[in-house]
Scaffold this motif. Structure first.
Motif, mmCIF file in Angstrom:
data_model
loop_
_atom_site.group_PDB
_atom_site.id
_atom_site.type_symbol
_atom_site.label_atom_id
_atom_site.label_comp_id
_atom_site.label_asym_id
_atom_site.label_seq_id
_atom_site.Cartn_x
_atom_site.Cartn_y
_atom_site.Cartn_z
ATOM 1 N N ILE A 82 0.794 -1.446 0.077
ATOM 2 C CA ILE A 82 -0.261 0.036 0.089
ATOM 3 C C ILE A 82 0.833 1.295 0.123
ATOM 4 O O ILE A 82 1.963 1.140 0.855
ATOM 5 C CB ILE A 82 -0.739 -0.180 1.187
ATOM 6 C CG1 ILE A 82 -1.886 -1.260 1.290
ATOM 7 C CG2 ILE A 82 -1.741 1.393 1.491
ATOM 8 C CD1 ILE A 82 -2.717 -1.470 2.477
ATOM 9 N N SER A 83 0.529 2.238 -0.784
ATOM 10 C CA SER A 83 1.312 3.526 -0.840
ATOM 11 C C SER A 83 0.947 4.369 0.257
ATOM 12 O O SER A 83 -0.293 4.232 0.658
ATOM 13 C CB SER A 83 1.049 4.134 -2.065
ATOM 14 O OG SER A 83 1.470 3.676 -3.133
ATOM 15 N N LEU A 84 1.914 4.850 0.965
ATOM 16 C CA LEU A 84 1.743 5.706 2.053
ATOM 17 C C LEU A 84 1.932 7.328 1.811
ATOM 18 O O LEU A 84 3.329 7.452 1.339
ATOM 19 C CB LEU A 84 2.650 5.459 3.451
ATOM 20 C CG LEU A 84 2.536 6.488 4.577
ATOM 21 C CD1 LEU A 84 1.221 6.497 5.184
ATOM 22 C CD2 LEU A 84 3.736 6.038 5.728
ATOM 23 N N VAL A 85 1.097 7.994 1.735
ATOM 24 C CA VAL A 85 1.061 9.493 1.414
ATOM 25 C C VAL A 85 0.908 10.379 2.491
ATOM 26 O O VAL A 85 -0.234 10.269 2.847
ATOM 27 C CB VAL A 85 0.269 9.797 0.065
ATOM 28 C CG1 VAL A 85 0.581 11.173 -0.395
ATOM 29 C CG2 VAL A 85 0.363 8.853 -1.083
ATOM 30 N N VAL A 86 1.829 11.381 2.779
ATOM 31 C CA VAL A 86 1.784 12.305 3.854
ATOM 32 C C VAL A 86 1.461 13.663 3.382
ATOM 33 O O VAL A 86 2.220 14.177 2.583
ATOM 34 C CB VAL A 86 2.766 12.138 4.859
ATOM 35 C CG1 VAL A 86 2.565 13.147 6.209
ATOM 36 C CG2 VAL A 86 2.759 10.815 5.683
ATOM 37 N N THR A 87 0.323 14.411 3.754
ATOM 38 C CA THR A 87 0.034 15.503 3.193
ATOM 39 C C THR A 87 0.247 16.611 4.305
ATOM 40 O O THR A 87 0.030 16.319 5.639
ATOM 41 C CB THR A 87 -1.117 15.743 2.673
ATOM 42 O OG1 THR A 87 -2.399 15.541 3.503
ATOM 43 C CG2 THR A 87 -1.338 14.648 1.322
ATOM 44 N N GLY A 88 0.468 17.719 3.881
ATOM 45 C CA GLY A 88 0.427 18.867 4.886
ATOM 46 C C GLY A 88 1.503 19.313 5.808
ATOM 47 O O GLY A 88 1.384 19.818 6.796
ATOM 48 N N LEU A 89 2.758 18.631 5.813
ATOM 49 C CA LEU A 89 3.658 18.781 6.714
ATOM 50 C C LEU A 89 4.139 20.154 6.683
ATOM 51 O O LEU A 89 4.385 20.539 5.437
ATOM 52 C CB LEU A 89 4.962 17.771 6.373
ATOM 53 C CG LEU A 89 4.759 16.070 6.406
ATOM 54 C CD1 LEU A 89 5.950 15.532 6.213
ATOM 55 C CD2 LEU A 89 4.750 15.961 7.980
ATOM 56 N N HIS A 90 4.391 20.590 7.727
ATOM 57 C CA HIS A 90 4.645 21.920 7.938
ATOM 58 C C HIS A 90 5.599 22.262 8.960
ATOM 59 O O HIS A 90 5.450 21.730 10.118
ATOM 60 C CB HIS A 90 3.655 22.881 7.626
ATOM 61 C CG HIS A 90 2.692 22.756 8.655
ATOM 62 N ND1 HIS A 90 1.726 21.882 8.871
ATOM 63 C CD2 HIS A 90 2.478 23.663 10.136
ATOM 64 C CE1 HIS A 90 1.324 21.999 9.961
ATOM 65 N NE2 HIS A 90 1.468 23.121 10.677
ATOM 66 N N PHE A 97 10.390 15.195 10.818
ATOM 67 C CA PHE A 97 10.223 14.209 9.747
ATOM 68 C C PHE A 97 11.534 14.327 9.089
ATOM 69 O O PHE A 97 12.057 13.221 8.457
ATOM 70 C CB PHE A 97 9.080 14.203 9.015
ATOM 71 C CG PHE A 97 7.744 13.816 9.608
ATOM 72 C CD1 PHE A 97 7.446 12.394 9.173
ATOM 73 C CD2 PHE A 97 7.115 14.207 10.712
ATOM 74 C CE1 PHE A 97 6.237 11.618 9.675
ATOM 75 C CE2 PHE A 97 6.081 13.666 11.438
ATOM 76 C CZ PHE A 97 5.704 12.262 10.817
ATOM 77 N N THR A 98 11.854 15.463 8.379
ATOM 78 C CA THR A 98 12.992 15.424 7.526
ATOM 79 C C THR A 98 14.367 15.149 8.429
ATOM 80 O O THR A 98 15.057 14.482 7.803
ATOM 81 C CB THR A 98 13.288 16.893 6.842
ATOM 82 O OG1 THR A 98 11.792 17.101 6.478
ATOM 83 C CG2 THR A 98 14.199 17.165 6.104
ATOM 84 N N MET A 99 14.570 15.554 9.655
ATOM 85 C CA MET A 99 16.192 15.339 10.262
ATOM 86 C C MET A 99 15.970 13.856 10.639
ATOM 87 O O MET A 99 16.950 13.200 10.760
ATOM 88 C CB MET A 99 15.929 16.420 11.711
ATOM 89 C CG MET A 99 16.019 17.659 11.235
ATOM 90 S SD MET A 99 16.217 18.798 12.772
ATOM 91 C CE MET A 99 15.503 17.979 14.235
ATOM 92 N N THR A 100 14.704 13.243 10.944
ATOM 93 C CA THR A 100 14.966 11.750 11.335
ATOM 94 C C THR A 100 14.959 10.998 10.005
ATOM 95 O O THR A 100 15.245 9.598 10.258
ATOM 96 C CB THR A 100 13.757 11.270 12.021
ATOM 97 O OG1 THR A 100 12.611 11.587 11.324
ATOM 98 C CG2 THR A 100 13.759 12.208 13.396
ATOM 99 N N GLY A 101 14.807 11.486 8.639
ATOM 100 C CA GLY A 101 14.771 10.581 7.626
ATOM 101 C C GLY A 101 13.494 9.849 7.228
ATOM 102 O O GLY A 101 13.432 9.302 6.209
ATOM 103 N N LEU A 102 12.512 9.957 8.135
ATOM 104 C CA LEU A 102 11.140 9.306 7.731
ATOM 105 C C LEU A 102 10.592 10.040 6.304
ATOM 106 O O LEU A 102 9.723 9.518 5.954
ATOM 107 C CB LEU A 102 10.347 9.851 8.775
ATOM 108 C CG LEU A 102 10.225 8.834 10.201
ATOM 109 C CD1 LEU A 102 9.378 9.034 11.242
ATOM 110 C CD2 LEU A 102 10.076 7.434 9.741
ATOM 111 N N GLN A 103 10.685 11.298 6.305
ATOM 112 C CA GLN A 103 10.068 11.768 5.150
ATOM 113 C C GLN A 103 10.801 11.097 3.720
ATOM 114 O O GLN A 103 9.927 11.340 2.786
ATOM 115 C CB GLN A 103 10.450 13.372 5.055
ATOM 116 C CG GLN A 103 9.669 14.361 4.126
ATOM 117 C CD GLN A 103 9.543 15.558 4.366
ATOM 118 O OE1 GLN A 103 10.757 16.251 4.992
ATOM 119 N NE2 GLN A 103 8.834 16.641 3.640
ATOM 120 N N GLN A 104 11.891 10.570 3.820
ATOM 121 C CA GLN A 104 12.417 9.900 2.690
ATOM 122 C C GLN A 104 11.796 8.621 2.520
ATOM 123 O O GLN A 104 11.862 7.918 1.539
ATOM 124 C CB GLN A 104 13.860 9.857 3.140
ATOM 125 C CG GLN A 104 14.655 11.176 2.880
ATOM 126 C CD GLN A 104 14.648 11.865 1.646
ATOM 127 O OE1 GLN A 104 14.659 11.464 0.706
ATOM 128 N NE2 GLN A 104 14.613 13.338 2.082
#
Length: 134
Positions: A82-90, A97-104
């Motif tokens: 299943i694709s996981l799409v996260v929206t509205g991160l700000h 999310f970026t610093m931990t690498g989860l956004q990748q």
């Protein structure tokens, strides 16, 4: 269906949009609310075989307990195909999310509409914003 903690710290709504499950989260994802979020995300996974869209536009805080929930959801969606799409991160949440690498490890889109467009066509109507991942 919306669930909100007694302190009003986090709200979670699970919906179905066509063949996708959409989870809209608001407030703070922390040690006191992460289990409820995990339960709602698991519930949402049962609604789709295609994609889980998590709308984080109204989230103003996410601690390590919340990040662990997302790490588990990433593993679960991959196992199920299943694709996981996260929206509205700000703001601070996007930075964490970026610093931990989860956004990748997930697909990121600006909002639910652009996520659906991307899932259905493989492209967005609008050009990517700086920092947005394909």
């Amino acid at each position: 269906m919306t669930h909100q903690g007694p302190s009003g710290g986090m709200s979670v709504q699970v919906d179905r949009l066509s063949v996708y499950a959409v989870v809209t989260v608001g407030g703070a994802i922390d040690f006191g609310s992460h289990e409820r979020l995990a339960e709602r995300l698991t519930e949402a996974l049962e609604l789709t075989r295609v994609a889980l869209i998590v709308n984080m536009a109204a989230v103003n805080f996410c601690d390590s307990a919340g990040l662990r929930v997302f790490a588990r959801v990433i593993r679960e969606t991959r196992m199920r195909g299943i694709s996981l799409v996260v929206t509205g991160l700000h703001g601070r949440v996007e930075n964490v999310f970026t610093m931990t690498g989860l956004q990748q490890e997930m697909f990121v889109r600006s909002d639910v509409d652009s996520a659906v467009d991307w899932l259905e066509t493989g492209q967005s109507r609008l050009a990517f914003k700086p920092g947005e991942h394909a």
